[in-house]
Design an enzyme around this catalytic site. Structure first.
Site, mmCIF file in Angstrom:
data_model
loop_
_atom_site.group_PDB
_atom_site.id
_atom_site.type_symbol
_atom_site.label_atom_id
_atom_site.label_comp_id
_atom_site.label_asym_id
_atom_site.label_seq_id
_atom_site.Cartn_x
_atom_site.Cartn_y
_atom_site.Cartn_z
ATOM 1 N N CYS A 83 -0.869 7.978 0.815
ATOM 2 C CA CYS A 83 0.271 7.246 1.385
ATOM 3 C C CYS A 83 1.507 8.141 1.492
ATOM 4 C CB CYS A 83 0.596 6.019 0.530
ATOM 5 S SG CYS A 83 -0.601 4.677 0.660
ATOM 6 N N CYS A 129 7.444 -6.252 4.235
ATOM 7 C CA CYS A 129 6.858 -7.460 3.640
ATOM 8 C C CYS A 129 7.818 -8.631 3.827
ATOM 9 C CB CYS A 129 6.580 -7.239 2.159
ATOM 10 S SG CYS A 129 5.912 -8.698 1.334
ATOM 11 N N CYS A 136 -2.097 -13.436 5.260
ATOM 12 C CA CYS A 136 -1.053 -12.646 5.917
ATOM 13 C C CYS A 136 -1.561 -11.221 6.087
ATOM 14 C CB CYS A 136 0.225 -12.654 5.082
ATOM 15 S SG CYS A 136 1.581 -11.680 5.797
ATOM 16 N N CYS A 166 1.261 -6.382 5.915
ATOM 17 C CA CYS A 166 1.235 -5.085 5.225
ATOM 18 C C CYS A 166 0.068 -4.218 5.678
ATOM 19 C CB CYS A 166 1.213 -5.274 3.710
ATOM 20 S SG CYS A 166 -0.269 -6.086 3.082
ATOM 21 N N ASP A 179 -15.238 -10.145 -5.310
ATOM 22 C CA ASP A 179 -13.942 -10.816 -5.325
ATOM 23 C C ASP A 179 -13.746 -11.789 -6.484
ATOM 24 O OD1 ASP A 179 -11.392 -11.413 -4.340
ATOM 25 O OD2 ASP A 179 -12.134 -13.077 -3.152
ATOM 26 N N CYS A 217 3.833 -13.643 -2.418
ATOM 27 C CA CYS A 217 3.004 -13.152 -1.314
ATOM 28 C C CYS A 217 2.577 -14.301 -0.398
ATOM 29 C CB CYS A 217 1.774 -12.447 -1.886
ATOM 30 S SG CYS A 217 0.624 -11.846 -0.644
ATOM 31 N N CYS A 228 0.543 -0.533 8.651
ATOM 32 C CA CYS A 228 0.074 0.700 7.999
ATOM 33 C C CYS A 228 -0.392 1.719 9.035
ATOM 34 C CB CYS A 228 -1.070 0.368 7.045
ATOM 35 S SG CYS A 228 -1.776 1.817 6.232
ATOM 36 N N CYS A 243 4.884 -0.659 4.513
ATOM 37 C CA CYS A 243 4.397 -1.966 4.059
ATOM 38 C C CYS A 243 5.384 -2.628 3.105
ATOM 39 C CB CYS A 243 3.024 -1.824 3.412
ATOM 40 S SG CYS A 243 2.967 -0.693 2.006
#
Length: 377
Positions: A188, A198, A240, A243, A134, A214, A247, A194
């Site tokens: 997808c 949002c 959050c 999204c 990350d 976001c 899915c 999503c």
């Protein structure tokens, strides 16, 4: 050295140490991602938390001498909380996103990657490895996608067939020439759920995120939130999941493979009012082990105040008045003033009028005016 055989052994060992999925790819540049990042930067869609050097984010050779391959890993995390406490009048609760349940995922993934490094070096002593999770230079999603872990969804998450997008990602650059795995085709299709749901329209289009809008990003900022976002946050105090929860690929996906990732319900879904007066020491002791604590208590407290306003929790009026009158931080005082206006009532109105007479900070005064306008439109 038979690298095909070693690859199979690494895959088998990865299962033994609690890695749920592993993939291999080349150490070539990530040219598609590079173009995407340049576009994001031009549009002002970056969060500011990521590595600023796009070249380093997409060129493994700039951060590792003579790289030959990259190993990507994924660990599945829970999507449902056992024995989740209920939010009720007088005991309203906030929520941390699923990626902040349990022990900080950076710690968990680094542990798995360290064990993997040790295993590889026990087999090949001169093997060089560099792992990152990350906060490293490379884009986890791009590496995982090319290594066949999953496909990059319209929600900007890597979606795996086995675990949906409820996975943590990490990677390891090596100087070993492993055969790369095949990237996974996008699945997808025409689904756009999503993007459509949002809360702030941050998903500009499938696969493109304006991080500045976001909620996951906004909950981590430390300043005043724009009014348009305050009414969208609800009871989210960190992150959050919208999204992900909408899915179809995540439907029915809930995995409890790793004890470290199991949430403490009182931490993952905490009472809001106690957060308003928690000390730095108490915050670190109670929340310091989760990823959602990395920005400190200030954003969490601000978001907790907004959540109380969302609930219109009149039992929190006295707590908010105390914060508004005594907290030294303008963002917290001002947000409390706005929240009192949202909740309303005579007590809140009188407190706002009294503070207005002695407050000197211009930003806080603006929030007091907003609060009074909400009570007396």
């Amino acid at each position: 050295m038979d690298f095909d055989s070693l690859k199979k052994d690494i895959i088998e060992y990865s299962k033994q140490i609690g890695i749920d999925k592993i993939g291999f790819t080349t150490a070539n540049s990530f040219s598609t991602m590079k173009n995407r990042l340049i576009r994001q930067e031009m549009l002002g869609f970056q969060s500011g938390f990521e590595e600023s050097d796009i070249e380093k984010r997409t060129e493994p050779s700039l951060i590792f001498n003579e790289p030959k391959s990259i190993i990507a890993i994924a660990l599945a995390y829970p999507s449902r909380m056992k024995d989740a406490p209920q939010s009720k009048r007088g005991e309203r609760r906030g929520i941390f996103c699923r990626a902040s349940w349990g022990t900080d995922y950076h710690v968990v993934l680094r542990d798995r990657l360290a064990k993997l490094e040790e295993y590889i070096q026990s087999r090949i002593p001169n093997a060089r490895c560099e792992s990152m999770v990350d906060t490293g230079e490379l884009v986890d999603r791009a590496v995982a996608e090319r290594a066949g872990i999953g496909w990059s969804g319209k929600n900007c998450s890597v979606i795996t067939p086995e675990f949906g997008s409820y996975v943590y990602l990490g990677e390891m650059i090596t100087n070993l020439p492993f055969e790369p795995d095949e990237p996974m085709e996008d699945q997808c299709g025409t689904c756009n759920k999503c993007v459509d749901v949002c809360p702030t329209g941050a998903l500009v289009q499938g696969g493109q995120l304006d991080a500045q809008r976001c909620i996951a990003f906004l909950t981590q900022t430390k300043g005043f939130l724009a009014d348009e976002y305050r009414i969208k946050i609800g009871n989210r105090i960190y992150g959050c999941d919208t999204c992900q929860t909408v899915c179809p690929e995540n439907k029915g996906k809930d995995f409890h493979f790793h004890e470290e990732m199991e949430p403490d319900p009182e931490i993952a879904k905490p009472l809001l009012k106690p957060l308003l007066s928690i000390s730095n020491r108490e915050f670190k002791e109670k929340y310091g082990y989760i990823s959602g604590s990395w920005r400190g208590k200030k954003p969490i407290q601000r978001n907790a105040i907004i959540a109380l306003a969302h609930y219109k929790d009149d039992t929190a009026v006295e707590d908010l008045i105390k914060v508004m009158n005594e907290d030294v931080r303008p963002v917290i005082r001002g947000t409390a003033a706005w929240a009192l206006g949202k909740i309303g009532g005579r007590q809140a109105e009188e407190a706002l009028i009294q503070l207005k007479q002695r407050e000197t900070d211009e930003d806080v005064l603006k929030e007091i005016e907003k609060g009074l306008e909400l009570i007396l439109p």
